[in-house]
Design a protein around this motif. Structure first.
Motif: not given
Length: 363
Positions: A1-13, A15-19
């Motif tokens: 599936m595709r999803a938006a991920v917050l990788t760290a506070f202060g960074s843009p989200l 969007v990529g593939e996740l299980a």
């Protein structure tokens, strides 16, 4: 599936593939059609609000979607059902004081943090795994505009749960502290839909006050605030033209506690005050209500964080019946790949009945 991920506070989200998530016992898998992007989302993702969200995580609070899979214990939900997903997770091992987390958003205490780690990912994805009891069937009308329903239900759930907790009854007078904000203006609409005879709407933004008066008519009495607590309390009491039965506070974190106190002090003997705003979250003075006034007037003061399960069903009925009309909502939808634009847009369009929605899955 595709999803938006917050990788760290202060960074843009990103969007990529996740299980794809897999639903286990007591869980369902939902294909997300729409999820609200709240006006303060940017503050959460920047870390300014200091929410106990643990990156990397798929954020997002609440969703409208279609069930993609159900666990073995589901007895009524079926694959393909159009549903509302409430983000309020509760632990199942304490009926009286369950730990609580807002899926993809926040949590309360150590137990809530554990719950959030079990179901960390929210609705900014094509698929979301959530608890069976957090999923509520929607009427067919919601299928016509899932973005409108998702954005509205996410916001309206807050004041609806507060007014239900305060026992607002038909014909009573309601005062909404913070009425010119996104949640506060929604509380005005919900209060009227629940049968409030009169809603007192104080605020400093005269343009928004005029908009509320124009939209809702004589059942709403707007009050421009001066900033002087004693003067404002007297003005609000005068606008009510009678006893104030319920005060609902939805002021944001930057508001002073004196503003909450000024509104609370309008309530009648045996009246109720419900606190749901963010005052004090960023520091400042604590709310100080006079002990003799509380005691001698038998005033009930209670806090309310999010909503009990029954409130979801009640809110859906209120919207589905047309008593809470979504026709006046201004809704802007964004594709999943536009998630960062959606967050920025929501921050810039935080006014009354201005909604932003992310639409991860194509219809």
């Amino acid at each position: 599936m595709r999803a938006a991920v917050l990788t760290a506070f202060g960074s843009p989200l990103t969007v990529g593939e996740l299980a794809d998530p897999v639903a286990g016992g007591g869980e369902v898998l939902v294909g997300v059609l729409a999820a609200a992007v709240l006006p303060y989302t940017q503050e959460v993702f920047s870390g300014a609000r200091n929410y106990p969200l643990e990156p990397p995580v798929v954020p997002g609070v609440g969703a409208v979607g279609r069930i993609a899979a159900v666990g073995p214990d589901a007895t009524r939900l079926r694959v393909g059902d159009l549903v509302w997903c409430d983000a309020t997770l509760r632990s199942r091992d304490d009926a009286l004081t369950p730990d609580i987390a807002l899926q993809g958003w926040s949590s309360r205490g150590a137990g809530g943090a554990r719950l959030a780690r079990h179901l960390p990912d929210g609705s900014y994805a094509e698929l979301m795994r959530t608890l069976t009891e957090n999923v509520y069937p929607l009427p067919p009308a919601a299928d016509e505009d899932p973005a409108r329903w998702a954005a509205a239900l996410t916001v309206y759930a807050v004041p609806y749960s507060g007014l239900a907790a305060g026992g607002l009854a038909a014909g009573e007078t309601l005062l909404v502290s913070g009425a010119t904000g996104n949640f506060g203006s929604s509380a005005v609409a919900v209060g009227l839909a629940m049968g409030a005879g009169l809603v007192v709407a104080p605020g400093r933004n005269r343009k928004v006050l005029a908009r509320l008066a124009e939209r809702f008519g004589p059942r709403v009495r707007t009050v421009p605030l001066s900033g002087d607590p004693e003067t404002d309390t007297a003005t609000m009491v005068e606008a009510a033209e009678g006893p104030v039965d319920v005060v609902l506070d939805l002021l944001p974190p930057q508001a002073p506690s004196a503003a909450v106190r000024a509104a609370a002090m309008t309530v009648r003997e045996y009246g109720r005050v419900v606190l749901m705003g963010g005052v004090g979250m960023l520091g400042g003075e604590d709310l100080a209500l006079p002990y003799p006034w509380l005691m001698r007037n038998s005033v009930t003061v209670r806090g309310q964080w999010m909503l009990p399960r029954a409130a979801n069903a009640g809110l859906i009925r209120l919207v589905g019946s047309g008593l809470l009309d979504l026709g006046g909502e201004q809704v802007r939808g964004f594709a999943l790949e536009e998630v960062n634009e959606a967050v920025a847009y929501a921050a810039e369009h935080s006014g009354p009945f201005d909604r932003t929605a992310l639409m991860p899955s194509p219809r």
